[in-house]
Design a protein around this motif. Structure first.
Motif: not given
Length: 195
Positions: A26-27, A29-30, A32
């Motif tokens: 999992r990012s 930052f985003t 996603t």
């Protein structure tokens, strides 16, 4: 040497789960996700044995001691699996390779329902499978969809084990003997499919 079988009369409760080798990245930052599926899966069990005393307790303790901790393997005919009657004697009609999750079979009487179990192999080659779709025979033939996927080649003519399907397990931790008053022994087993 025959693989030992866990004494079922002493099983108090159990937890069964299918573990898959799927990871998530999992990012931060985003938010996603990227899912990585490595295709492997196996059964894991947590088994609580009934409180035992005297000779029964010592016999059960000897069973776990004889396994040699994580070295040994044992068969567990899961007592929570119900077996319907009138199923016939189903067998593999078409050979299948490792990694497959369907199997062409014949020899059926009645069918099975999604969630039912069957076994392939015996003794040290025993594998447990769960149906993911209903099995409705056409004549005496049916195609099974199941999890986990096959671990090895399945030849034509291999019988499906429907009467007390078993799983081959290996302990994941040593089994402690918790001994209370009046010689009451408690055993909790953590095990995973021996692959």
């Amino acid at each position: 040497m025959t693989t030992p079988v866990l004494p079922l009369t002493l099983v108090s409760s159990l937890e069964r789960r299918l573990v898959t080798s799927v990871a998530e990245a999992r990012s931060p930052f985003t938010g996603t996700s990227q899912i990585q599926d490595w295709g492997a899966s196996w059964w894991e069990y947590q088994i609580e044995m009934a409180v035992t005393q005297g000779a029964k307790a010592r016999r059960l303790s000897a069973f776990f001691t004889a396994l040699g901790g994580l070295r040994g393997r044992f068969l567990f005919p899961d007592p929570s699996i119900e077996v319907p009657l009138g199923l016939g004697t189903p067998y593999v009609q078409e050979a299948q390779v490792a990694g497959a999750s369907t199997l062409r079979t014949a020899g059926w009487g009645l069918g099975l329902r999604a969630g039912d179990f069957f076994q392939l192999g015996s003794d040290a080659t025993t594998r447990l499978y769960q149906l993911t779709a209903d099995v409705t025979p056409l004549g005496s033939e049916a195609t099974l969809a199941f999890v986990p996927s096959l671990r090895s080649f399945v030849p034509v003519g291999m019988l499906l084990g429907l009467d007390a399907p078993s799983v081959l397990l290996r302990l994941t931790t040593p089994v402690p003997s918790v001994i209370g008053r009046a010689d009451q022994h408690r055993f909790t087993i953590s095990a995973r499919e021996a692959l």
